[in-house]
Design an enzyme around this catalytic site. Structure first.
Site, PDB file in Angstrom:
ATOM      1  N   ASP A 161       1.005   3.527  30.240  1.00 44.37           N
ATOM      2  CA  ASP A 161       0.215   3.785  29.031  1.00 44.37           C
ATOM      3  C   ASP A 161       0.076   5.283  28.761  1.00 44.37           C
ATOM      4  OD1 ASP A 161      -0.590   1.007  28.578  1.00 44.37           O
ATOM      5  OD2 ASP A 161      -1.862   1.246  30.338  1.00 44.37           O
ATOM      6  N   THR A 201       0.948  -4.512  22.155  1.00 44.06           N
ATOM      7  CA  THR A 201       1.511  -5.849  21.950  1.00 44.06           C
ATOM      8  C   THR A 201       0.603  -6.738  21.104  1.00 44.06           C
ATOM      9  OG1 THR A 201       2.719  -5.729  24.044  1.00 44.06           O
ATOM     10  CG2 THR A 201       2.380  -7.915  23.116  1.00 44.06           C
ATOM     11  N   ASP A 206       6.611   1.869  28.761  1.00 44.77           N
ATOM     12  CA  ASP A 206       5.885   0.768  28.133  1.00 44.77           C
ATOM     13  C   ASP A 206       6.723   0.334  26.938  1.00 44.77           C
ATOM     14  OD1 ASP A 206       4.152  -1.049  27.002  1.00 44.77           O
ATOM     15  OD2 ASP A 206       2.368   0.153  27.389  1.00 44.77           O
ATOM     16  N   GLU A 208       6.371  -1.737  32.477  1.00 46.69           N
ATOM     17  CA  GLU A 208       5.208  -2.635  32.502  1.00 46.69           C
ATOM     18  C   GLU A 208       5.602  -4.088  32.764  1.00 46.69           C
ATOM     19  OE1 GLU A 208       1.363  -4.003  29.829  1.00 46.69           O
ATOM     20  OE2 GLU A 208       2.952  -2.849  28.868  1.00 46.69           O
ATOM     21  N   ILE A 217       6.450  -2.025  24.626  1.00 53.52           N
ATOM     22  CA  ILE A 217       5.646  -2.118  23.404  1.00 53.52           C
ATOM     23  C   ILE A 217       4.209  -1.796  23.796  1.00 53.52           C
ATOM     24  CG2 ILE A 217       4.854  -3.459  21.430  1.00 53.52           C
ATOM     25  CD1 ILE A 217       7.178  -5.334  21.751  1.00 53.52           C
ATOM     26  N   ASP A 218       3.745  -0.617  23.477  1.00 52.73           N
ATOM     27  CA  ASP A 218       2.353  -0.279  23.725  1.00 52.73           C
ATOM     28  C   ASP A 218       1.569  -0.665  22.466  1.00 52.73           C
ATOM     29  OD1 ASP A 218       0.279   0.824  25.367  1.00 52.73           O
ATOM     30  OD2 ASP A 218       0.139   2.434  23.896  1.00 52.73           O
TER      31      ASP A 218
END
Length: 284
Positions: free
Chosen positions: A232, A109, A104, A77, A106-107
């Site tokens: 995601d 944030t 991702d 990402e 940090i899905d």
């Protein structure tokens, strides 16, 4: 992280072991940074956030992956310009790669920034466009969700199975509030307004990857959202499929890496969920 010994590898290559190791190392580091980030930037909108921890997590994962598999392709990402058009272009450039890691870092944030303990590291590996490994790691609960194509999905080393709810009225759903306030958010709000009166309840935790993992584990009956990206969904989609659930776009077409408007469910309520979203003109 005792789960590592419970999940086999694919074809003698330790794809899954590498994915687990990357997610664990990144997640443990992210956890140490909770409440301790130093920079916060806005990307596509005021609701689309990035910190140096997102970038550091992605760099850590990418370096680890490419150390083991230097010829594999990588889509993360934080390496993509903000906005849906840029996301689609970035995927188009690599989706036909033989091996593509989709990450991702940090899905969730926004949750991380606010200290709300619901975020995850999402790592998927696609082989010629088909996801074959999916790992979602929640560092705050030390929960590792792992799936391999054709070999099932696991949490805490135990096989996962989707829930048995057979009707919307019995179902707990999840959705999100997209950062795209012009297109995706209004559509998602239409779906939300249509579905709230018909289901047991709806949750919005703020991490699509964890929503999908929870669906795979039987903690949710269904999930939908407009305007997501491949990073995601890729790992979570395999978790759901390998737990006996179903993942499509909002028009009922099978999941692939290009799906941005997603419906995932235990399978039993899928047709009802698609129908209600279509009636609400909330399919995108």
């Amino acid at each position: 992280m005792s789960d590592q010994n419970d999940i086999p590898t694919i074809g003698g290559k330790s794809f899954t072991a590498v994915a687990i190791n990357c997610a664990a190392k990144a997640g443990e580091w992210i956890k140490t940074k909770l409440g301790n980030y130093t920079s916060l930037t806005l990307k596509y909108s005021a609701q689309d956030l990035c910190t140096e921890v997102d970038k550091g997590s992605e760099m850590m994962i990418k370096n680890l992956v490419l150390t083991h598999f230097p010829h594999h392709s990588f889509l993360g990402e934080e390496g993509v310009e903000p906005g849906p058009e840029a996301s689609e272009r970035a995927l188009d450039n690599v989706r036909d790669a033989e091996y593509l890691w989709i990450v991702d870092p940090i899905d969730g944030t926004t949750n991380f920034v606010h200290g709300f303990p619901f975020f995850s590291v999402s790592i998927a590996l696609a082989h010629k466009g088909e996801v074959i490994v999916g790992v979602v790691y929640d560092p705050m609960r030390d929960e590792l969700f792992v799936a391999e194509k054709g070999k099932g999905a696991y949490v805490h080393g135990k096989r996962m199975q989707v829930s048995e709810e057979a009707a919307l009225g019995e179902s707990l759903l999840a959705t999100g509030f997209p950062a795209d306030q012009q297109f995706a958010l209004p559509l998602n709000m239409k779906g939300l307004q249509a579905l709230v009166p018909q289901v047991r309840n709806i949750r919005s935790g703020g991490s699509a990857a964890l929503h999908m993992a929870y669906l795979a584990a039987g903690r949710l009956s269904g999930f939908w959202e407009i305007g997501l990206n491949s990073w995601d969904l890729a790992a979570g989609a395999l978790l759901v499929a390998e737990s006996g659930g179903r993942v499509t776009d909002t028009k009922g077409r099978p999941y692939d890496l290009g799906v941005r408007h997603v419906v995932a469910s235990n399978g039993h309520i899928h047709a009802q969920l698609l129908s209600e979203l279509e009636k609400a003109e909330a399919v995108g």
